[in-house]
Every structure is written in structure tokens, then in C-alpha cells.
Design a protein around this motif. Structure first.
Motif, PDB file in Angstrom:
ATOM      1  N   GLN A 171      52.466  24.821 -15.711  1.00  0.00           N
ATOM      2  CA  GLN A 171      51.550  23.968 -15.920  1.00  0.00           C
ATOM      3  C   GLN A 171      50.999  23.130 -14.646  1.00  0.00           C
ATOM      4  OE1 GLN A 171      52.152  20.580 -18.636  1.00  0.00           O
ATOM      5  NE2 GLN A 171      50.054  20.592 -19.649  1.00  0.00           N
ATOM      6  N   GLY A 172      49.655  23.354 -14.143  1.00  0.00           N
ATOM      7  CA  GLY A 172      49.043  22.595 -13.052  1.00  0.00           C
ATOM      8  C   GLY A 172      49.262  23.864 -11.885  1.00  0.00           C
ATOM      9  N   ASN A 173      49.779  24.914 -12.076  1.00  0.00           N
ATOM     10  CA  ASN A 173      50.032  25.856 -11.039  1.00  0.00           C
ATOM     11  C   ASN A 173      49.130  27.119 -11.268  1.00  0.00           C
ATOM     12  OD1 ASN A 173      52.015  24.650  -9.419  1.00  0.00           O
ATOM     13  ND2 ASN A 173      53.426  25.498 -10.944  1.00  0.00           N
ATOM     14  N   ASN A 174      48.560  27.554 -10.101  1.00  0.00           N
ATOM     15  CA  ASN A 174      47.596  28.872 -10.280  1.00  0.00           C
ATOM     16  C   ASN A 174      48.372  29.928 -10.826  1.00  0.00           C
ATOM     17  OD1 ASN A 174      45.356  27.374  -9.310  1.00  0.00           O
ATOM     18  ND2 ASN A 174      45.678  28.352  -7.281  1.00  0.00           N
ATOM     19  N   VAL A 175      47.854  30.966 -11.555  1.00  0.00           N
ATOM     20  CA  VAL A 175      48.554  31.959 -12.142  1.00  0.00           C
ATOM     21  C   VAL A 175      49.384  32.961 -11.011  1.00  0.00           C
ATOM     22  CG1 VAL A 175      46.699  33.691 -12.022  1.00  0.00           C
ATOM     23  CG2 VAL A 175      48.471  33.982 -13.637  1.00  0.00           C
ATOM     24  N   GLU A 176      48.972  33.184  -9.827  1.00  0.00           N
ATOM     25  CA  GLU A 176      49.535  33.883  -9.003  1.00  0.00           C
ATOM     26  C   GLU A 176      50.923  33.225  -8.623  1.00  0.00           C
ATOM     27  OE1 GLU A 176      46.333  31.671  -6.577  1.00  0.00           O
ATOM     28  OE2 GLU A 176      46.356  32.771  -8.703  1.00  0.00           O
ATOM     29  N   VAL A 177      50.627  31.961  -8.393  1.00  0.00           N
ATOM     30  CA  VAL A 177      51.947  31.092  -8.182  1.00  0.00           C
ATOM     31  C   VAL A 177      53.087  31.162  -9.128  1.00  0.00           C
ATOM     32  CG1 VAL A 177      52.747  28.655  -7.674  1.00  0.00           C
ATOM     33  CG2 VAL A 177      50.493  29.489  -6.803  1.00  0.00           C
ATOM     34  N   TRP A 178      52.596  30.752 -10.310  1.00  0.00           N
ATOM     35  CA  TRP A 178      53.994  30.842 -11.387  1.00  0.00           C
ATOM     36  C   TRP A 178      54.340  32.226 -11.539  1.00  0.00           C
ATOM     37  CZ3 TRP A 178      53.185  33.147 -16.270  1.00  0.00           C
ATOM     38  CH2 TRP A 178      52.141  33.151 -16.661  1.00  0.00           C
TER      39      TRP A 178
END
Length: 244
Positions: free
Chosen positions: A41-48
Motif C-alpha cells: 500500500q502506497g508503493n509503486n508496483v515496481e517498488v513492491w
């Protein structure tokens, strides 16, 4: 639905109501817990997704470590039923490598060959019992590896090998759990003079193709190429063992 396009063996993740990923599921239905939950939650898809990749590697390393340590504490047939398929294959290979080297040093290869034959029959008896589909796949894959391990020991026993550094033994694919130069324990694969760190990519719980002498030669050639920073691709007629 895109997860298996990024991580081949992963079908889905377990999310909490707060959208925290805690487990990964294989296509076969095997479940492995993450060591540290991934907050999405709150993170861009590439980050998580990068965090999921890191947790996949950490989780596979952790279950392999547990598998290696618990192998000597449990009956082998109980141990197989309690561990994921990938752990069964890798952890049993670590102990097989150590036991073969001890048997060569003690000149006890014939006795060890008999022990491997007994272990194989234990698995055959186990597969006839009332077990889950996942456990059946794990045992099937382990039987393929065990048959090759038994054949290898039979071969080096027949050649009267008495030195763990002899070519007949070091030319086999060997697995070691050892401390690296960063003072961390990791799984290493060795063949002849080539050491290679295990990648910890999650492979799910899939069946294994039969290992032939040709497969061994492919392994040796590709490991040698890897040590020279080269690559390779098996080529040849259909049905000769390229996929294995």
C-alpha cells in the motif's frame, strides 16, 4: 494474473486486509511464507515487486537452511513430507555430497550404496500411502534425483575410488552449504573446478526429467563455460535429454 509472467513458478500472493503480502503460492498449490512481509500500500508496483523478488530469495534460502538442519533430526520419510519440493531436492543433495565424501574417505562406498538403495525403497513404499498430491510430486522428483545419486555411488564404488579429489567424484554435480567470503552461509554448487552460488529462485514443486550421462556432460560443459564468463545452449536431436 501477471505474477507468473514475472516469476515463473509463482501463481499468487497472500495479502492481509492491509494489502501486506505474507506468502507466495506456486502453480501446484505449494505455499511458502515470506521471512519479512512486503508492504504494497502506497508503493509503486515496481517498488513492491522488487521487494517481493528479494523476499522470494530470502524465503527460499531460509526454508533450504531449515531443511538442511532438520534432515539429520527426522526420519527421511517424515522429513520429505514436511518440506517443500525444492527444499527436498537441494537439502538432500547437500547431505548426499557430504555422506559420499565421508564414505570415500572411510572406504565404505559399498555399504553406503546399500543405504541409498534402502532409502529409495522407503520412498517407493511412501508413495503408495495416502499422501497429498503435492507430497506425491515431491517424492517423484526426489526419486529421480535419488536414482541418479545411487547410480553415481555404484559407479565410483566399482572404480574403487579412494580420494574425494579424484576426477570421477569432482566431475559430479555437488552441493555444499558453507560460509562465503561475506561470512554468510549459502548453498554452493560445484562441478570439477567451478563453484557456483545457488540463485534461490523459487521453482515451485515440479517433476524432474530423468538424468542421463548426457545430462551430466551438459552440466559439466555449461558449468565450465560459466567459470570462463561464457554461456551455452544445448542443441541436438529431439529426445536426447536437452531439457533435463
Amino acid at each position: 494474473p501477471f505474477l507468473s509472467k514475472v516469476f515463473e513458478a509463482m501463481k499468487k500472493l497472500t495479502f492481509t486486509p492491509e494489502l501486506v503480502a505474507t506468502q507466495m503460492h506456486s502453480k501446484e498449490g505449494e505455499v511458502i511464507d515470506f521471512v519479512k512481509p512486503v508492504i504494497t500500500q502506497g508503493n509503486n508496483v515496481e517498488v513492491w515487486m522488487t521487494a517481493v523478488e528479494n523476499q522470494m530469495l530470502t524465503a527460499v534460502r531460509e526454508v533450504i537452511k531449515i531443511g538442511i538442519e532438520s534432515y539429520i533430526e527426522l526420519e527421511r520419510t517424515d522429513w520429505v513430507l514436511k518440506n517443500p519440493g525444492q527444499v527436498c531436492l537441494n537439502s538432500s543433495q547437500v547431505h548426499w555430497t557430504a555422506e559420499v565424501e565421508q564414505a570415500i574417505t572411510d572406504a565404505a562406498l559399498d555399504e553406503y550404496f546399500q543405504k541409498l538403495a534402502d532409502q529409495l525403497m522407503d520412498l517407493v513404499r511412501l508413495v503408495r500411502k495416502d499422501i497429498t498430491k503435492l507430497q506425491r510430486i515431491s517424492i517423484g522428483a526426489l526419486v529421480v534425483i535419488d536414482v541418479h545419486a545411487k547410480d553415481t555411488v555404484e559407479k565410483i564404488a566399482g572404480l574403487k575410488i579412494n580420494d574425494p579429489l579424484s576426477f570421477e567424484w569432482i566431475s559430479q554435480l555437488r552441493y555444499y552449504w558453507e560460509v562465503d567470503d561475506r561470512k554468510e552461509e549459502h548453498l554452493w554448487v560445484r562441478m570439477v573446478q567451478t563453484p557456483f552460488p545457488y540463485g534461490y529462485e523459487y521453482l515451485g514443486n515440479s517433476f524432474r526429467l530423468v538424468i542421463t550421462p548426457l545430462t551430466d556432460m551438459c552440466y559439466m560443459t555449461l558449468m565450465g563455460a560459466q567459470s570462463l564468463n561464457l554461456g551455452g545452449a544445448p542443441a541436438g536431436p529431439a529426445g536426447t535429454g536437452k531439457t533435463g
